[in-house]
Design an enzyme around this catalytic site. Structure first.
Site, PDB file in Angstrom:
ATOM      1  CG  ASP A   6      38.267  48.157  46.514  1.00 15.94           C
ATOM      2  OD1 ASP A   6      37.723  47.092  46.903  1.00 15.94           O
ATOM      3  OD2 ASP A   6      38.718  49.015  47.293  1.00 15.94           O
ATOM      4  N   GLY A  60      39.108  40.019  40.604  1.00 13.94           N
ATOM      5  CA  GLY A  60      40.283  39.303  41.119  1.00 13.94           C
ATOM      6  C   GLY A  60      40.876  38.390  40.060  1.00 13.94           C
ATOM      7  CE1 TYR A  87      37.142  33.183  52.067  1.00 11.69           C
ATOM      8  CE2 TYR A  87      36.827  30.955  52.879  1.00 11.69           C
ATOM      9  CZ  TYR A  87      37.169  31.821  51.860  1.00 11.69           C
ATOM     10  OH  TYR A  87      37.539  31.313  50.631  1.00 11.69           O
ATOM     11  CB  SER A 137      34.702  28.592  50.259  1.00  9.16           C
ATOM     12  OG  SER A 137      35.441  27.686  51.048  1.00  9.16           O
TER      13      SER A 137
HETATM   14  P1  NDP Z   1      44.174  34.907  46.043  1.00 11.06           P
HETATM   15  O1  NDP Z   1      44.402  35.410  47.424  1.00 11.06           O
HETATM   16  O2  NDP Z   1      45.247  34.143  45.353  1.00 11.06           O
HETATM   17  O3  NDP Z   1      43.699  36.109  45.087  1.00 11.06           O
HETATM   18  C1  NDP Z   1      42.713  36.974  45.516  1.00 11.06           C
HETATM   19  C2  NDP Z   1      42.228  37.810  44.361  1.00 11.06           C
HETATM   20  O4  NDP Z   1      41.188  38.659  44.848  1.00 11.06           O
HETATM   21  C3  NDP Z   1      43.328  38.702  43.801  1.00 11.06           C
HETATM   22  O5  NDP Z   1      43.229  38.701  42.397  1.00 11.06           O
HETATM   23  C4  NDP Z   1      42.984  40.075  44.378  1.00 11.06           C
HETATM   24  O6  NDP Z   1      43.292  41.144  43.497  1.00 11.06           O
HETATM   25  C5  NDP Z   1      41.485  39.997  44.508  1.00 11.06           C
HETATM   26  N1  NDP Z   1      40.938  40.922  45.515  1.00 11.06           N
HETATM   27  C6  NDP Z   1      41.142  40.936  46.849  1.00 11.06           C
HETATM   28  N2  NDP Z   1      40.460  41.948  47.419  1.00 11.06           N
HETATM   29  C7  NDP Z   1      39.803  42.579  46.406  1.00 11.06           C
HETATM   30  C8  NDP Z   1      38.925  43.686  46.331  1.00 11.06           C
HETATM   31  N3  NDP Z   1      38.566  44.386  47.421  1.00 11.06           N
HETATM   32  N4  NDP Z   1      38.435  44.047  45.125  1.00 11.06           N
HETATM   33  C9  NDP Z   1      38.767  43.357  44.016  1.00 11.06           C
HETATM   34  N5  NDP Z   1      39.623  42.327  44.000  1.00 11.06           N
HETATM   35  C10 NDP Z   1      40.125  41.933  45.192  1.00 11.06           C
HETATM   36  O7  NDP Z   1      42.837  34.035  46.150  1.00 11.06           O
HETATM   37  P2  NDP Z   1      42.386  32.676  45.418  1.00 11.06           P
HETATM   38  O8  NDP Z   1      42.703  32.742  43.991  1.00 11.06           O
HETATM   39  O9  NDP Z   1      42.866  31.549  46.236  1.00 11.06           O
HETATM   40  O10 NDP Z   1      40.815  32.775  45.663  1.00 11.06           O
HETATM   41  C11 NDP Z   1      39.903  33.256  44.688  1.00 11.06           C
HETATM   42  C12 NDP Z   1      38.499  33.030  45.243  1.00 11.06           C
HETATM   43  O11 NDP Z   1      38.318  31.650  45.521  1.00 11.06           O
HETATM   44  C13 NDP Z   1      38.239  33.764  46.557  1.00 11.06           C
HETATM   45  O12 NDP Z   1      36.939  34.255  46.587  1.00 11.06           O
HETATM   46  C14 NDP Z   1      38.437  32.676  47.599  1.00 11.06           C
HETATM   47  O13 NDP Z   1      37.695  32.955  48.752  1.00 11.06           O
HETATM   48  C15 NDP Z   1      37.888  31.475  46.856  1.00 11.06           C
HETATM   49  N6  NDP Z   1      38.369  30.205  47.362  1.00 11.06           N
HETATM   50  C16 NDP Z   1      39.702  29.884  47.355  1.00 11.06           C
HETATM   51  C17 NDP Z   1      40.114  28.657  47.846  1.00 11.06           C
HETATM   52  C18 NDP Z   1      41.537  28.223  47.858  1.00 11.06           C
HETATM   53  O14 NDP Z   1      41.829  27.129  48.397  1.00 11.06           O
HETATM   54  N7  NDP Z   1      42.470  28.971  47.294  1.00 11.06           N
HETATM   55  C19 NDP Z   1      39.154  27.696  48.410  1.00 11.06           C
HETATM   56  C20 NDP Z   1      37.785  28.141  48.368  1.00 11.06           C
HETATM   57  C21 NDP Z   1      37.430  29.342  47.854  1.00 11.06           C
HETATM   58  P3  NDP Z   1      44.628  42.063  43.625  1.00 11.06           P
HETATM   59  O15 NDP Z   1      45.798  41.111  43.711  1.00 11.06           O
HETATM   60  O16 NDP Z   1      44.607  42.876  42.376  1.00 11.06           O
HETATM   61  O17 NDP Z   1      44.469  42.884  44.862  1.00 11.06           O
END
Ligand code: NDP
Length: 242
Positions: A58, A8, A150, A137
């Site tokens: 993925d 991601g 989650y 998280s």
């Molecule tokens: P975003 O929703 O902005 O981005 C999510 C990322 O995960 C994207 O790069 C997406 O890739 C990737 N992704 C989703 N599904 C898959 C999959 N099946 N395989 C591989 N990649 C995948 O999330 P954030 O940047 O906000 O969050 C990043 C991490 O931090 C997550 O684990 C989230 O749970 C955690 N987090 C976030 C918080 C927040 O406040 N934002 C708070 C606490 C934890 P693509 O676009 O290429 O599909």
């Protein structure tokens, strides 16, 4: 140069982590769907004098994980640093939560990190060096209404990380968890100004977090300077959980 794979890495926290690691590692920016955004991250790293490439991965699909690791291994010989960052939400209160919502979030956030970590560890064991970071998280520590799936997946990552730390410490492989609070990304874009004010009220540091707040800690945990830290959970949340 050591290689770091960020799942991601195309958006949000993951792209900030990739940019931070670009100073010291060859960074492989993992994407599931956002190929263009992953390419932009690579360009930014290269423009700053670093080295980077992309791979489609993925994490919810074991075959995709295997193919991505084989590609990276062939090109760069190893994955020295693994950032298990990719994650999704599918919120619903428990009485209404569908089995599919439960399974999809567990499959991506928890089982996906099992697939990647198992694959990476095999390479790290050969090299007797490795860093694995899980982006959990604060809700994995506290629970949250509407997020049973989650929160369970994020709590599960803590058990996974701590177990790896015990199994792999003797081989110079550390495994740690960063637990972000509220960070400004697409995932939290549904929050309106009033929601944000309410959140800021609960924080000691009076602002919503930035992706760089997370990437700075991750960069440290990937460095030589952090070699005596393993099996730990580090909240980065502006004081939310104190
Ligand atoms: P975003 O929703 O902005 O981005 C999510 C990322 O995960 C994207 O790069 C997406 O890739 C990737 N992704 C989703 N599904 C898959 C999959 N099946 N395989 C591989 N990649 C995948 O999330 P954030 O940047 O906000 O969050 C990043 C991490 O931090 C997550 O684990 C989230 O749970 C955690 N987090 C976030 C918080 C927040 O406040 N934002 C708070 C606490 C934890 P693509 O676009 O290429 O599909």
């Amino acid at each position: 140069m050591k290689t770091a794979l960020v799942t991601g890495g195309s958006r949000g926290i993951g792209s900030a982590i990739a940019l931070g690691l670009g100073k010291n590692f060859h960074v492989v920016v993992g994407y599931a769907n956002s190929e263009d955004k992953a390419n932009d991250v690579v360009q930014e790293i290269v423009a700053a004098g670093g080295s980077a490439s992309t791979v489609q991965i993925d994490i919810s699909n074991a075959e995709s994980v295997d193919t991505a690791f084989s590609t990276v291994e062939k090109e760069y010989n190893s994955v020295d640093v693994l950032i298990n960052n990719a994650g999704i939400t599918q919120d619903n209160i428990l009485p209404r939560m569908k089995e599919a919502e439960w399974l999809e979030v567990i499959q991506t956030n928890l089982t996906g990190s099992f697939y990647t970590s198992q694959r990476a560890i095999k390479l790290m064991m050969k090299n007797k060096w490795g860093r694995i970071i899980f982006i959990s998280s604060v809700v994995g520590l506290s629970g949250n209404q509407g997020q049973a799936n989650y929160a369970a997946s994020k709590a599960g990552l803590i058990g996974l990380a701590k177990s790896i730390s015990k199994e792999m410490g003797s081989r110079n492989i550390t495994s740690n968890v960063v637990a972000p609070g509220y960070i400004e990304t697409d995932m939290t874009s549904f929050l309106d100004d009033e929601n944000k004010e309410n959140i800021i009220e609960q924080l000691s540091i009076k602002r919503i977090g930035k992706p760089e707040d997370i990437s700075n800690v991750v960069s440290f945990l990937c460095s030589e300077e952090s070699e005596y830290i393993t099996g730990q959970v580090i909240p980065v949340d502006g004081g939310l959980t104190t």
